[in-house]
Design a protein around this motif. Structure first.
Motif, PDB file in Angstrom:
ATOM      1  N   GLY A  16       0.783  -1.229   0.000  1.00 18.54           N
ATOM      2  CA  GLY A  16       0.000   0.000   0.000  1.00 18.54           C
ATOM      3  C   GLY A  16       0.816   1.280   0.000  1.00 18.54           C
ATOM      4  N   GLN A  17       1.855   1.359   0.806  1.00 14.71           N
ATOM      5  CA  GLN A  17       2.630   2.588   0.927  1.00 14.71           C
ATOM      6  C   GLN A  17       3.559   2.834  -0.259  1.00 14.71           C
ATOM      7  N   LYS A  18       3.748   1.863  -1.128  1.00 17.52           N
ATOM      8  CA  LYS A  18       4.692   2.020  -2.232  1.00 17.52           C
ATOM      9  C   LYS A  18       4.016   2.244  -3.585  1.00 17.52           C
ATOM     10  N   VAL A  19       2.691   2.253  -3.616  1.00 15.40           N
ATOM     11  CA  VAL A  19       1.974   2.364  -4.882  1.00 15.40           C
ATOM     12  C   VAL A  19       2.252   3.690  -5.574  1.00 15.40           C
ATOM     13  N   GLU A  20       2.292   4.786  -4.841  1.00 10.14           N
ATOM     14  CA  GLU A  20       2.519   6.092  -5.471  1.00 10.14           C
ATOM     15  C   GLU A  20       3.883   6.160  -6.158  1.00 10.14           C
ATOM     16  N   ALA A  21       4.904   5.626  -5.511  1.00  7.63           N
ATOM     17  CA  ALA A  21       6.239   5.610  -6.130  1.00  7.63           C
ATOM     18  C   ALA A  21       6.221   4.766  -7.395  1.00  7.63           C
ATOM     19  N   PHE A  22       5.516   3.657  -7.337  1.00  9.26           N
ATOM     20  CA  PHE A  22       5.418   2.776  -8.504  1.00  9.26           C
ATOM     21  C   PHE A  22       4.645   3.471  -9.624  1.00  9.26           C
ATOM     22  N   GLN A  60       4.491   6.662 -10.214  1.00  5.98           N
ATOM     23  CA  GLN A  60       5.361   7.666 -10.818  1.00  5.98           C
ATOM     24  C   GLN A  60       6.403   7.015 -11.727  1.00  5.98           C
ATOM     25  N   ALA A  61       6.887   5.855 -11.331  1.00  9.15           N
ATOM     26  CA  ALA A  61       7.861   5.146 -12.166  1.00  9.15           C
ATOM     27  C   ALA A  61       7.240   4.733 -13.496  1.00  9.15           C
ATOM     28  N   TYR A  62       5.947   4.471 -13.500  1.00  9.58           N
ATOM     29  CA  TYR A  62       5.264   4.102 -14.742  1.00  9.58           C
ATOM     30  C   TYR A  62       5.327   5.202 -15.788  1.00  9.58           C
ATOM     31  N   ALA A  63       5.275   6.432 -15.337  1.00  6.67           N
ATOM     32  CA  ALA A  63       5.318   7.541 -16.281  1.00  6.67           C
ATOM     33  C   ALA A  63       6.589   7.502 -17.117  1.00  6.67           C
ATOM     34  N   GLU A  64       7.671   7.033 -16.510  1.00  4.23           N
ATOM     35  CA  GLU A  64       8.953   7.029 -17.215  1.00  4.23           C
ATOM     36  C   GLU A  64       9.364   5.650 -17.729  1.00  4.23           C
ATOM     37  N   TYR A  65       9.076   4.601 -16.963  1.00  5.76           N
ATOM     38  CA  TYR A  65       9.612   3.274 -17.292  1.00  5.76           C
ATOM     39  C   TYR A  65       8.537   2.195 -17.441  1.00  5.76           C
ATOM     40  N   GLY A  66       7.307   2.575 -17.718  1.00  5.43           N
ATOM     41  CA  GLY A  66       6.198   1.628 -17.740  1.00  5.43           C
ATOM     42  C   GLY A  66       6.435   0.378 -18.559  1.00  5.43           C
ATOM     43  N   ILE A 113      -2.688  -4.576 -11.759  1.00  3.09           N
ATOM     44  CA  ILE A 113      -3.516  -3.623 -11.003  1.00  3.09           C
ATOM     45  C   ILE A 113      -2.888  -2.236 -11.033  1.00  3.09           C
ATOM     46  N   THR A 114      -1.584  -2.166 -10.838  1.00  2.23           N
ATOM     47  CA  THR A 114      -0.916  -0.871 -10.822  1.00  2.23           C
ATOM     48  C   THR A 114      -0.893  -0.248 -12.213  1.00  2.23           C
ATOM     49  N   SER A 115      -0.837  -1.059 -13.263  1.00  7.42           N
ATOM     50  CA  SER A 115      -0.899  -0.520 -14.623  1.00  7.42           C
ATOM     51  C   SER A 115      -2.221   0.205 -14.852  1.00  7.42           C
ATOM     52  N   GLY A 116      -3.308  -0.394 -14.372  1.00  7.94           N
ATOM     53  CA  GLY A 116      -4.613   0.259 -14.482  1.00  7.94           C
ATOM     54  C   GLY A 116      -4.688   1.510 -13.630  1.00  7.94           C
ATOM     55  N   PHE A 117      -4.187   1.412 -12.417  1.00  8.77           N
ATOM     56  CA  PHE A 117      -4.184   2.552 -11.494  1.00  8.77           C
ATOM     57  C   PHE A 117      -3.372   3.707 -12.061  1.00  8.77           C
ATOM     58  N   ALA A 140      11.457  -9.215  -2.951  1.00  9.23           N
ATOM     59  CA  ALA A 140      12.119  -8.317  -3.914  1.00  9.23           C
ATOM     60  C   ALA A 140      11.155  -7.269  -4.422  1.00  9.23           C
ATOM     61  N   SER A 141       9.893  -7.670  -4.650  1.00 11.94           N
ATOM     62  CA  SER A 141       8.927  -6.696  -5.131  1.00 11.94           C
ATOM     63  C   SER A 141       8.644  -5.631  -4.082  1.00 11.94           C
ATOM     64  N   LYS A 142       8.704  -6.029  -2.805  1.00 12.80           N
ATOM     65  CA  LYS A 142       8.519  -5.024  -1.750  1.00 12.80           C
ATOM     66  C   LYS A 142       9.693  -4.047  -1.725  1.00 12.80           C
ATOM     67  N   MET A 143      10.887  -4.553  -2.016  1.00 11.87           N
ATOM     68  CA  MET A 143      12.074  -3.696  -1.997  1.00 11.87           C
ATOM     69  C   MET A 143      12.098  -2.761  -3.200  1.00 11.87           C
ATOM     70  N   PHE A 144      11.673  -3.266  -4.380  1.00 13.85           N
ATOM     71  CA  PHE A 144      11.803  -2.502  -5.613  1.00 13.85           C
ATOM     72  C   PHE A 144      10.495  -1.960  -6.136  1.00 13.85           C
ATOM     73  N   PHE A 145       9.398  -2.247  -5.483  1.00 11.57           N
ATOM     74  CA  PHE A 145       8.082  -1.835  -5.943  1.00 11.57           C
ATOM     75  C   PHE A 145       7.761  -0.483  -5.381  1.00 11.57           C
TER      76      PHE A 145
END
Length: 193
Positions: free
Chosen positions: A92-98, A100-106, A125-129, A188-193
């Protein structure tokens, strides 16, 4: 217990509903279910290696369709179902960072995470979000999921007998390593997500 489950999965490959079960697990894993289709794909492909390519195709198609459901959850239902699923997996707490990363590296996020043991539902889910382009999401999902399942089918077709003997001889160890890999992917996804 593992041996009975393995034998049951092998016997499943001969049943008429096997393909539907594989499709259902592949579909569900891309949007909400925690177990990857490999748990059916590997034993079914070892039992009927001549159908490994068919099984990989079914996994790919069902996974992409399930990914579209995951995308819809993120896009249309993020405030309710999407948030619940993301929080259930502890992201939950990492979704916003993810997002923002989509804008550049989706495109790279979709391609790379689709190949790893990181739960693909998080990507869908995050791709839709994040509002990632749906057409590109589908195209990239076909590529990444196709590569993942067809490479596995190729390995199982080429090295099926030695892999089956290895799996049957060291079933407990291999299941433990698979679980560690799956858990490692989640960590790993928690660390890099």
């Amino acid at each position: 217990m593992l041996r009975r489950l393995y034998d049951w999965t092998l016997s499943l490959s001969g049943r008429p509903g096997a393909i539907w079960a594989l499709a259902a697990v592949s579909f569900a894993e891309s949007s909400f279910f925690p177990i990857p289709p490999d748990v059916l794909l590997v034993p079914m492909s070892l039992a009927k290696r001549d159908k490994a390519w068919l099984y990989a195709g079914i996994c790919t198609i069902a996974s992409v369709i399930g990914g579209i459901l995951g995308y819809a959850i993120g896009s249309l239902l993020y405030d309710s179902v999407g948030t619940w699923l993301i929080n259930a997996y502890g992201y939950g707490q990492k979704v916003e960072a993810f997002r923002q990363a989509y804008a550049e590296y989706g495109q790279w996020i979709i391609l790379l995470k689709g190949l790893t043991p990181i739960p693909y539902k998080l990507v869908t889910i995050t791709s839709g979000f994040a509002g990632y382009n749906l057409v590109w999401f589908v195209i990239l999902s076909i590529v990444t999921r196709g590569v993942r399942f067809y490479v596995l089918a190729g390995l199982l077709t080429r090295f099926g007998d030695p892999l089956r003997r290895l799996l049957e001889k060291h079933l407990g160890l291999i299941v433990a390593l698979f679980a560690i890999g799956l858990l490692g992917g989640c960590v790993a996804s928690k660390m890099f997500f």
